[in-house]
Design an enzyme around this catalytic site. Structure first.
Site, PDB file in Angstrom:
ATOM      1  N   SER A   1       0.852  -1.189   0.000  1.00 22.88           N
ATOM      2  CA  SER A   1       0.000   0.000   0.000  1.00 22.88           C
ATOM      3  C   SER A   1       0.891   1.244   0.000  1.00 22.88           C
ATOM      4  O   SER A   1       2.120   1.130   0.025  1.00 22.88           O
ATOM      5  CB  SER A   1      -0.909  -0.019   1.226  1.00 22.88           C
ATOM      6  OG  SER A   1      -0.128  -0.077   2.386  1.00 22.88           O
TER       7      SER A   1
ATOM      8  N   HIS B   1     -13.942  25.254   6.326  1.00 24.41           N
ATOM      9  CA  HIS B   1     -12.645  24.650   5.989  1.00 24.41           C
ATOM     10  C   HIS B   1     -12.159  25.152   4.626  1.00 24.41           C
ATOM     11  O   HIS B   1     -12.422  24.508   3.610  1.00 24.41           O
ATOM     12  CB  HIS B   1     -12.770  23.130   5.941  1.00 24.41           C
ATOM     13  CG  HIS B   1     -13.008  22.514   7.275  1.00 24.41           C
ATOM     14  ND1 HIS B   1     -11.996  21.980   8.042  1.00 24.41           N
ATOM     15  CD2 HIS B   1     -14.143  22.356   7.983  1.00 24.41           C
ATOM     16  CE1 HIS B   1     -12.500  21.511   9.169  1.00 24.41           C
ATOM     17  NE2 HIS B   1     -13.805  21.735   9.158  1.00 24.41           N
TER      18      HIS B   1
ATOM     19  N   ASP C   1      -5.811  -8.572  -1.529  1.00 19.47           N
ATOM     20  CA  ASP C   1      -6.601  -8.374  -0.306  1.00 19.47           C
ATOM     21  C   ASP C   1      -7.948  -9.074  -0.472  1.00 19.47           C
ATOM     22  O   ASP C   1      -8.604  -8.914  -1.516  1.00 19.47           O
ATOM     23  CB  ASP C   1      -6.914  -6.882  -0.064  1.00 19.47           C
ATOM     24  CG  ASP C   1      -5.680  -6.051   0.208  1.00 19.47           C
ATOM     25  OD1 ASP C   1      -4.610  -6.647   0.430  1.00 19.47           O
ATOM     26  OD2 ASP C   1      -5.791  -4.801   0.188  1.00 19.47           O
TER      27      ASP C   1
ATOM     28  N   PRO D   1       8.351  -9.303  -7.046  1.00 18.59           N
ATOM     29  CA  PRO D   1       7.074  -8.959  -6.400  1.00 18.59           C
ATOM     30  C   PRO D   1       6.029  -8.477  -7.411  1.00 18.59           C
ATOM     31  O   PRO D   1       4.841  -8.789  -7.281  1.00 18.59           O
ATOM     32  CB  PRO D   1       7.459  -7.820  -5.436  1.00 18.59           C
ATOM     33  CG  PRO D   1       8.922  -7.989  -5.202  1.00 18.59           C
ATOM     34  CD  PRO D   1       9.491  -8.563  -6.466  1.00 18.59           C
TER      35      PRO D   1
ATOM     36  N   GLU E   1      -9.326  25.007   3.414  1.00 21.69           N
ATOM     37  CA  GLU E   1      -8.295  24.125   2.842  1.00 21.69           C
ATOM     38  C   GLU E   1      -8.856  23.173   1.791  1.00 21.69           C
ATOM     39  O   GLU E   1      -8.134  22.756   0.879  1.00 21.69           O
ATOM     40  CB  GLU E   1      -7.570  23.342   3.952  1.00 21.69           C
ATOM     41  CG  GLU E   1      -8.384  22.280   4.694  1.00 21.69           C
ATOM     42  CD  GLU E   1      -9.191  22.812   5.872  1.00 21.69           C
ATOM     43  OE1 GLU E   1      -9.487  24.021   5.907  1.00 21.69           O
ATOM     44  OE2 GLU E   1      -9.535  22.008   6.767  1.00 21.69           O
TER      45      GLU E   1
ATOM     46  N   CYS F   1     -12.041  26.116  11.972  1.00 21.60           N
ATOM     47  CA  CYS F   1     -13.082  25.350  12.645  1.00 21.60           C
ATOM     48  C   CYS F   1     -12.842  25.278  14.154  1.00 21.60           C
ATOM     49  O   CYS F   1     -13.037  26.271  14.830  1.00 21.60           O
ATOM     50  CB  CYS F   1     -13.231  23.974  11.987  1.00 21.60           C
ATOM     51  SG  CYS F   1     -14.907  23.344  12.196  1.00 21.60           S
TER      52      CYS F   1
ATOM     53  N   GLU G   1     -10.722  -8.371   0.962  1.00 26.98           N
ATOM     54  CA  GLU G   1     -11.856  -7.437   0.909  1.00 26.98           C
ATOM     55  C   GLU G   1     -11.986  -6.717  -0.429  1.00 26.98           C
ATOM     56  O   GLU G   1     -13.036  -6.148  -0.730  1.00 26.98           O
ATOM     57  CB  GLU G   1     -11.784  -6.449   2.070  1.00 26.98           C
ATOM     58  CG  GLU G   1     -10.451  -5.757   2.203  1.00 26.98           C
ATOM     59  CD  GLU G   1     -10.383  -4.868   3.432  1.00 26.98           C
ATOM     60  OE1 GLU G   1     -11.205  -5.042   4.344  1.00 26.98           O
ATOM     61  OE2 GLU G   1      -9.514  -3.985   3.454  1.00 26.98           O
TER      62      GLU G   1
HETATM   63  N1  GLN Z   1     -15.468  20.002  17.231  1.00 29.24           N
HETATM   64  C1  GLN Z   1     -15.948  21.210  16.634  1.00 29.24           C
HETATM   65  C2  GLN Z   1     -17.406  21.109  16.216  1.00 29.24           C
HETATM   66  O1  GLN Z   1     -17.907  20.013  16.038  1.00 29.24           O
HETATM   67  C3  GLN Z   1     -15.078  21.608  15.451  1.00 29.24           C
HETATM   68  C4  GLN Z   1     -15.095  20.633  14.326  1.00 29.24           C
HETATM   69  C5  GLN Z   1     -13.945  20.804  13.359  1.00 29.24           C
HETATM   70  O2  GLN Z   1     -12.928  21.392  13.681  1.00 29.24           O
HETATM   71  N2  GLN Z   1     -14.071  20.244  12.163  1.00 29.24           N
HETATM   72  O3  GLN Z   1     -18.048  22.091  16.038  1.00 29.24           O
END
Ligand code: GLN
Length: 537
Positions: free
Chosen positions: A15, A509, A150, A192, A511, A383, A152
């Site tokens: 993997s 988020h 595997d 392999p 990101e 968050c 699965e």
């Molecule tokens: N634990 C926090 C909530 O549920 C923040 C969640 C997070 O950072 N993704 O609101």
């Protein structure tokens, strides 16, 4: 283009060979030649989705616009292709079985015995074809999780066999494998790979292309040998040497002609060379940075860096825009105390407090926010990191010493972060958070507005708790402002401290939305702020 073409990517020998990166790189090359491509991941575990998995098990959980909690490889697909994925792009064995069992309970199988073949394999096939049937894509690449052999993954391999048989030249199998180097013998070893191709063949699947991960060049002779033993053409033995960056892999794969061989085997024209100019520019800015910054990433899963994959990739994208090498200092929030914080966070050019859940390490995050706020160090809280910044402000500026999130202390007198109304009736853990893309309205006089350059933005969420609006007035009077709110519900999505050079906490988020073609503005400006900080450090 007439029929949708299906490409399967399987993995052999071990993997972690980077199937996701190979699939993404091939897709990037095909997209750069003008094809519309999407990538899908089939995961062989029984969980319905990775949302309930501890990040130590499986790395980051990636969230799509439509609110699916998915495998982190989907993040790579989006970062490389700059197109959104959805729930249809990630299917687990759990989800397949759930669908089949629910159909069985409804009586849809008309008294038949429900079996792995054909019922489970038919459901897998249906899930693969959902993407092709949208008519949006010329090519669908399906990555099969796990390693050939595997137990699965067997139903998936059997589905590949059936689809290869049914679709003929509209279907192709790429097997990613490892050619290990034995230092003592001073040799690369093909055995392999021979065994893993044999295992595939025993399941009735003949790979069309071998992509061989290796630390040393294979050379002509070894390629010939692999071709002979594995029943593939020599030009379909592709060498994949270790790359300096995952973003260099598309260029390497193009040099090795992976895209050309793929198109030829799918009977598609190979005339148009891929247009990789923006990709090369991105890479060269990464390779020849003019600045360097060190950013602290504070979280409780830092031992497994995959837990913060999208954040570290977004920092790389932002680094490229700023021609800056971003070094990350990974800091374990659980080990931070007000006493050792100075030592641990010393000389950082910026600080990012990561998302998370639960009590462990949370006080370390709060101490981190205080350090960044009081020392004017550029700060981005994501968050749980944003929630930590709100709690820190309540304790140390508003004077509510016991302020907390009701996630950590359900009895707190100052629940400045509280459970969302609609979460109060939720009993199950899986798939029940506030998930996916939501609009957010920015205040025109805010740093956020300056960064995004527009009033309405859309960002993805994954949380149960929120800023408690009962306290908003007090915050704003004392210098922490809500600069982004949900236009429908009034939920606070962004907080800022305007008297600080760069202090921003986001409930969403960012990101997840940063890509090579469109690095995320919040990260771009965060790295810019780190550069400014570094020149004054
Ligand atoms: N634990 C926090 C909530 O549920 C923040 C969640 C997070 O950072 N993704 O609101």
């Amino acid at each position: 283009m007439s029929n949708t073409k299906y490409i399967f990517v399987t993995g052999g020998v071990t993997s972690s060979l980077g199937k996701g990166i190979i699939a993404s790189s091939l897709a990037t090359l095909l997209q750069a030649r003008g094809y519309s491509v999407t990538i899908q991941k089939l995961d062989p575990y029984i969980n319905i989705d990775p949302g309930t998995l501890n990040p130590y098990e499986h790395g980051e959980c990636y969230v799509t616009n439509d609110g699916a909690e998915t495998d982190l490889d989907l993040g790579h697909y989006e970062r490389f292709l700059n197109t959104a994925t959805s729930q249809a792009n990630n299917v687990t064995t759990g989800r397949i079985y759930k669908t089949v069992i629910e159909k069985e309970r409804k009586g849809d199988y008309l008294g038949k015995t429900v079996q792995v073949i054909p019922h489970i394999t038919d459901e897998i096939k249906r899930r693969i074809k959902i993407l092709g049937n949208t008519g949006e894509f010329d090519i669908v690449i399906t990555e099969i999780g796990g390693t050939v052999g595997d137990i699965e993954a067997l139903p998936y391999i059997e589905t590949v066999r059936q689809m290869r048989w049914e679709l003929g030249e509209d279907c192709l199998v790429i097997h990613l494998t490892l050619i290990p180097y034995l230092t003592a013998a001073g040799e690369l070893k093909t055995k392999p790979t021979q065994h893993s191709v044999k295992a595939l063949q025993e399941s009735g699947v003949q790979p069309d292309i071998l992509v061989c991960r290796a630390e040393h060049e294979l050379g002509d002779e070894m390629k010939r040998k692999l071709a002979l033993f594995c029943n593939v053409k020599k030009d379909a033995v592709i060498e994949a040497l270790d790359a300096e960056s995952i973003y260099a892999v598309p260029i390497l794969m193009h040099k090795e002609k992976l895209d050309e061989v793929t198109l030829r085997k799918l009977n598609l024209p190979t005339k148009n060379e891929p247009d990789l100019q923006h990709w090369r520019d991105f890479l060269s800015r990464l390779k020849y940075p003019e600045h360097e910054v060190e950013i602290g990433l504070v979280g409780k899963y830092v031992e497994l860096k995959d837990s913060y994959k999208s954040i570290s990739e977004a920092l790389i994208h932002a680094g490229s825009v700023n021609q800056t090498q971003v070094k990350i200092r990974w800091i374990h929030s659980e080990r931070l105390t007000p006493e050792n914080i100075q030592r641990n966070l010393k000389d950082l050019d910026a600080i990012l407090v990561a998302p998370g859940f639960g009590e462990r390490g949370f006080e370390g995050k709060i101490a981190t926010v205080q350090f960044a706020r009081e020392n004017n160090i550029p700060f981005l809280g994501i968050c749980f990191g944003m929630q930590a910044s709100v709690i820190e402000f309540a304790r140390n500026v508003l004077g509510h010493k016991t302020a907390n999130s009701s996630e950590i202390d359900p009895k707190t007198k100052y629940p400045v972060i509280d459970l969302m109304e609609e979460q109060k009736k939720v009993v199950n853990y899986g798939g029940t958070m506030r998930l996916g893309a939501n609009d957010c309205q920015l205040r025109a006089d805010s740093l956020a507005y300056k960064i995004y350059g527009q009033e309405i933005i859309s960002e993805r969420h994954r949380h149960r708790f929120e800023f408690n609006n009962k306290f908003l007035e007090k915050y704003e009077k004392n210098g922490m402002i809500a600069t982004g709110t949900n236009p429908k519900t009034g939920l606070v999505e962004i907080v800022e401290i305007p008297s600080h050079p760069f202090f921003i906490g986001v409930q969403f988020h960012p990101e997840y939305k940063s890509t090579v073609a469109a690095p995320h503005p919040l990260f771009v400006h965060f790295v810019k702020a780190a550069n400014l900080q570094s020149s004054s450090n």
